[in-house]
Design an enzyme around this catalytic site. Sequence first.
Site, PDB file in Angstrom:
ATOM      1  N   CYS A   1      -2.270   3.757   1.082  1.00 41.69           N
ATOM      2  CA  CYS A   1      -1.505   4.471   2.527  1.00 41.69           C
ATOM      3  C   CYS A   1      -1.427   3.544   3.487  1.00 41.69           C
ATOM      4  O   CYS A   1      -1.995   2.663   4.045  1.00 41.69           O
ATOM      5  CB  CYS A   1      -3.137   5.023   2.888  1.00 41.69           C
ATOM      6  SG  CYS A   1      -2.965   6.024   4.399  1.00 41.69           S
ATOM      7  N   CYS A  61      -2.521   4.273   7.059  1.00 41.45           N
ATOM      8  CA  CYS A  61      -3.915   3.996   7.200  1.00 41.45           C
ATOM      9  C   CYS A  61      -4.102   2.305   7.504  1.00 41.45           C
ATOM     10  O   CYS A  61      -4.601   1.861   8.541  1.00 41.45           O
ATOM     11  CB  CYS A  61      -4.801   4.512   6.021  1.00 41.45           C
ATOM     12  SG  CYS A  61      -4.600   6.121   5.652  1.00 41.45           S
ATOM     13  N   ASP A  62      -3.169   1.491   6.722  1.00 42.02           N
ATOM     14  CA  ASP A  62      -3.472   0.143   6.622  1.00 42.02           C
ATOM     15  C   ASP A  62      -1.945  -0.571   7.211  1.00 42.02           C
ATOM     16  O   ASP A  62      -2.750  -2.049   7.428  1.00 42.02           O
ATOM     17  CB  ASP A  62      -3.915  -0.331   5.263  1.00 42.02           C
ATOM     18  CG  ASP A  62      -5.127   0.496   4.927  1.00 42.02           C
ATOM     19  OD1 ASP A  62      -6.168   0.652   5.742  1.00 42.02           O
ATOM     20  OD2 ASP A  62      -5.274   0.482   3.627  1.00 42.02           O
TER      21      ASP A  62
END
Length: 312
Positions: free
Chosen positions: A139, A142-143
């Site tokens: 992701c 997300c990261d």
Amino acid sequence: MIYDVVIVGAGPAGLTAALYAGRSKLKTRVLEKNALGGQILLTELIENFPGVYQMNSFAWVDVLKKQLADLDCVELQEGAGVDTLDRQPRGYRLHVHADGKSEPEILQTRSVILAMGARPRKLGIPGEEKLIGRGVSYCATCDGPFFRDKGVVVVGGGETALEEALYLSRFAKTVTILHRRQGLRASALIQERVTKNAKIRLKLEFVPLEIAGASRVEGMKIQHVGDRHEEMLVCDGVFVFIGFNPDTGFLEGAVKAGEDGYLLTDDRMMTSLEGVFACGDCRKRPFNQVITACAEGAIAAHSATRFLESMI
């Protein structure tokens, strides 16, 4: 309590189904084992939804939540996964495990809409499992911010892989796209953006062999598909975008599926079980997009409504 419909999964398909079911005054329960929004939250921007320019996925989900909050007959539950689906004389029974509860909850419903979506496919190479959350990610949204001014590798050559590579280029110093074929599979527009991005380079006709690192990602061993020579790519992160597997394991063959596990339906979204419908990325179809998921969610809810009316 007996629900009119229980919707398993709260991605674009499941949330749209909930909206249409609620507007039809069906007593509806929506179960999502992770966060409301599903796979759409893995992408920051959606640029191909008709009439909406650069739709932010998180904002879009928030608006849907507000629409659903206005419907008294719709209940949303996060952190709730389904263990089993059992057929009953006049409906179905679901065993649900929820965060913080030791005993499963048993739900009775007259119909079911399956909208579980799919989960990211893994590489299955040494070092991957050990380094998940330590440089290995599925992701970018997300990261990505954790890799500011670092070097990352994106594995994959499709639309998602290239879109996420573009997103990662906002933070990373360099982004290397690793793909096993000479040609990429993304749309021409996305490919053009990638080739014009000075931070992104292509490593084509290579496959990953191993992710190296003791406690964090330090590099990736790769191999050329032609002459089989090996190289080591030094990097701080590995982002994997090689497709998805349908999240249908709990059904254990109760619903007819294709060889790849995706659920089969008719044009009403009805599965092989009467009163059980499927929509979104867990359903067998040729094209996975937010707009197709929403359309299928609306059709599934409409079909469930007609099915329930026929039972009266």
